[in-house]
Design a protein around this motif. Structure first.
Motif, PDB file in Angstrom:
ATOM      1  N   THR A 495       0.793  -0.994   0.141  1.00 44.77           N
ATOM      2  CA  THR A 495       0.095  -0.110  -0.002  1.00 44.77           C
ATOM      3  C   THR A 495       0.959   1.199  -0.025  1.00 44.77           C
ATOM      4  O   THR A 495       0.289   2.193   0.262  1.00 44.77           O
ATOM      5  N   TYR A 496       2.298   1.194  -0.057  1.00 42.73           N
ATOM      6  CA  TYR A 496       3.001   2.327  -0.332  1.00 42.73           C
ATOM      7  C   TYR A 496       2.712   3.160  -1.535  1.00 42.73           C
ATOM      8  O   TYR A 496       2.399   2.575  -2.623  1.00 42.73           O
ATOM      9  N   ASN A 497       2.496   4.320  -1.420  1.00 43.64           N
ATOM     10  CA  ASN A 497       1.687   5.034  -2.624  1.00 43.64           C
ATOM     11  C   ASN A 497       2.733   6.209  -3.134  1.00 43.64           C
ATOM     12  O   ASN A 497       2.200   7.026  -3.846  1.00 43.64           O
ATOM     13  N   LEU A 498       3.891   6.356  -2.726  1.00 42.91           N
ATOM     14  CA  LEU A 498       4.507   7.510  -3.312  1.00 42.91           C
ATOM     15  C   LEU A 498       5.431   6.808  -4.632  1.00 42.91           C
ATOM     16  O   LEU A 498       6.579   6.713  -4.453  1.00 42.91           O
ATOM     17  N   SER A 499       4.528   6.798  -5.589  1.00 44.86           N
ATOM     18  CA  SER A 499       4.975   6.379  -6.943  1.00 44.86           C
ATOM     19  C   SER A 499       5.751   7.547  -7.460  1.00 44.86           C
ATOM     20  O   SER A 499       5.867   8.446  -7.142  1.00 44.86           O
ATOM     21  N   GLU A 500       6.410   7.109  -8.854  1.00 41.44           N
ATOM     22  CA  GLU A 500       7.375   8.085  -9.234  1.00 41.44           C
ATOM     23  C   GLU A 500       6.469   9.419  -9.912  1.00 41.44           C
ATOM     24  O   GLU A 500       7.071  10.402  -9.951  1.00 41.44           O
ATOM     25  N   ASP A 501       5.212   8.996 -10.627  1.00 43.91           N
ATOM     26  CA  ASP A 501       4.656  10.260 -10.874  1.00 43.91           C
ATOM     27  C   ASP A 501       4.306  11.290  -9.550  1.00 43.91           C
ATOM     28  O   ASP A 501       4.352  12.303  -9.795  1.00 43.91           O
ATOM     29  N   LYS A 502       3.950  10.630  -8.388  1.00 42.70           N
ATOM     30  CA  LYS A 502       3.852  11.348  -7.342  1.00 42.70           C
ATOM     31  C   LYS A 502       4.883  12.271  -7.204  1.00 42.70           C
ATOM     32  O   LYS A 502       4.807  13.233  -6.478  1.00 42.70           O
ATOM     33  N   ALA A 503       6.123  11.166  -6.771  1.00 43.24           N
ATOM     34  CA  ALA A 503       7.521  12.103  -6.500  1.00 43.24           C
ATOM     35  C   ALA A 503       7.731  13.234  -7.542  1.00 43.24           C
ATOM     36  O   ALA A 503       8.160  14.144  -6.867  1.00 43.24           O
ATOM     37  N   ARG A 504       7.562  13.130  -8.529  1.00 46.37           N
ATOM     38  CA  ARG A 504       7.767  14.209  -9.668  1.00 46.37           C
ATOM     39  C   ARG A 504       6.932  15.357  -9.534  1.00 46.37           C
ATOM     40  O   ARG A 504       7.504  16.325  -9.572  1.00 46.37           O
TER      41      ARG A 504
END
Length: 517
Positions: A495-504
């Motif tokens: 359930t970790y939700n800090l994806s690449e899109d969100k990080a960028r």
């Protein structure tokens, strides 16, 4: 998305950061091996030795967050981290050397207090070095994928320490190398200390962190502001603990690392007591070779593969994939460490030719090793080679091999999220300190739990042989414990939700907020 040139970390800086990680791994690795000789070389009472192992860990738990807070809020023309790394590396090396210049001729209590005092001084220097070094790594690049490549490179170099450390056992205890174990500990400590000083100062000289000249809201660090500083420290720790993605990283790390550490010594016991009937002489250097080859495959196969998977499918998915692969590796140990299967395989023509080739290599280099006083490095193949114990290594190495590469990269992403929510100053030092506090907590608990498991299954370290039931349960625990903890860690990270899109997206918001181009 392609990494912009300005976000790439130059090879020189990566190499210097990797050198720092080599020192960062070599110091605790050597400390763990050398501590064994407190009992055998210096005659320390086991209870007192246990205190010497436990009390410094409690001190570590307090000093790490304090150092993280100090480096986060430091103002200097050399940056927030680099002055501490430089000074801390030198102090770590000097006090590691002094820590082991004891003599068994001293009274036991003299050696106890000497070691305890110098342990605390050494750990102070090591905290001054290690905590800012970890924080520096989090801020060397703001790119999602370059962070993984940087941490992968650093951890690959850091694995060299774990290729070397297992041989300290062999070298110190070898009478051809040193007349006494005390002499071996005294001298090797000097080599370790000097090497770590040289490697440790390189990140301070060559690496560059974030430009903190205009960073707002940093607290004044002085004796006059101790009271308010502690208040801000606890406020920062509270903010960090409320960061849900970060707490998932800590939980997953605790599970994987703790699971591995609980059974870390079990493979040695299985090789000695199950495969070689309690004969340390018969087991020879196979335990050392097992650990060294594990580190080599981790460095040169697992970390590069995991880095590629992370850059292609995301860091969370890379961790879950690596965890599943490691579980398969742990399961394969049941067959790899099976006496009957190893005996049967050694009768095959393939095994015979492999053994013959291995022996010919050591026959060829034997005279050279003898002239260098390194005969301890050779392998005796007359009793056969337990080839199958090496089959699970490429798979189970994915557990720890992926852990710190991915988790340290993801912690850097989490630092961006914290800045977005809580503003300046950035808290890389605090995040790094708390993350590694969880690792150290896992180490401490693993020693206790591992001892409890051994006692529960009836293992007697002082006996020359173990019962068949004890060895059967030992082999089961060696597989079940790390497999279960790895599976739970994968579930936590699902359930970790800090994806690449969100990080960028977070990075873009921070750039706008700071008014950067």
């Amino acid at each position: 998305m392609e990494t912009l040139p300005k976000d790439r970390v130059p090879l020189l800086q990566k190499s210097a950061f990797g050198a720092g990680h080599l020192a960062l791994n070599l110091l605790p690795g050597a400390l763990g091996v050398f501590s064994f000789f407190l009992l055998t070389a210096f005659g320390m009472d086991p209870f007192l030795a246990g205190i010497l192992g436990g009390l410094p860990r409690l001190y570590d738990a307090i000093s790490d967050p304090i150092m993280g807070f100090i480096s986060d809020n430091t103002k200097s023309k050399w940056g927030r981290r680099r002055p501490y790394i430089f000074v801390g590396a030198i102090l770590s090396g000097i006090f590691y050397i002094l820590l082991w210049q004891m003599s068994p001729e001293n009274s036991q209590m003299y050696n106890f207090w000497y070691f305890l005092i110098f342990s605390l001084i050494f750990l102070t220097g090591n905290t001054i070095f290690a905590t800012p070094l970890v924080g520096l790594g989090y801020e060397m690049t703001t790119d999602y994928n370059e962070r993984t490549r940087l941490m992968g490179f650093a951890n690959t170099v850091g694995q060299i320490a774990w290729m070397i450390v297992p041989w300290f056992w062999v070298i110190i205890a070898n009478p051809k190398m040193y007349a006494t174990q005390v002499e071996g500990v005294n001298e090797l400590a000097i080599y370790v200390g000097v090497i770590c000083m040289v490697l440790g100062v390189l990140p301070a000289i060559f690496c560059k962190g974030i430009d903190a000249a205009k960073m707002e809201n940093r607290k004044e660090i002085s004796f006059k502001t101790i009271g308010s500083s502690f208040k801000e420290l606890f406020h920062g720790i509270k903010q960090v603990s409320q960061n849900k993605p970060f707490m998932k990283l800590c939980a997953a790390t605790f599970l994987v690392f703790n699971g591995f550490q609980i059974v870390a010594s079990f493979s040695v016991f299985i090789i000695v007591f199950y495969m070689y009937n309690g004969s340390y002489e018969g087991a020879g250097t196979w335990p050392a070779w097992f650990a060294t080859i594990s580190a080599m495959l981790t460095a040169f196969m697992v970390i590069p593969v995991v880095t590629r998977i992370a850059n292609k499918w995301g860091k969370k998915n890379a961790f879950i994939i690596a965890s599943v692969i490691s579980i398969v590796g742990y399961l394969l140990k049941w067959w790899g460490f099976n006496n009957e299967l190893n005996t049967a395989f050694n009768q095959t023509s393939l095994a015979k030719s492999m053994t013959k080739g291995l022996q010919s290599v050591f026959d060829a280099i034997g005279p050279t090793l003898e002239s260098l006083n390194m005969s301890w490095f050779t392998i005796d193949t007359t009793q056969g080679v337990p080839w199958l114990i090496f089959i699970p290594i490429p798979l189970l190495a994915f557990g720890l091999g992926s852990l710190f590469t991915l988790m340290m990269s993801m912690t850097a992403d989490v630092c961006d999220l914290d800045e977005l929510k809580n503003g300046m100053p950035r808290k890389e030092g605090t995040f790094g300190a708390i993350y590694w506090w969880m690792v150290k907590l896992g180490q401490g608990l693993a020693l206790v739990i591992g001892g409890f498991v051994l006692k529960l299954i009836g293992f007697d370290g002082g006996a020359t042989t173990q019962t068949a039931e004890t060895l059967y349960q030992l082999r089961l625990m060696d597989i079940i414990i790390p497999s279960v903890t790895a599976a739970i860690a994968a579930w936590v990270m699902w359930t970790y939700n800090l994806s690449e899109d969100k990080a960028r997206d977070i990075k873009e918001q921070l750039v706008k907020r700071r008014g950067e181009l």
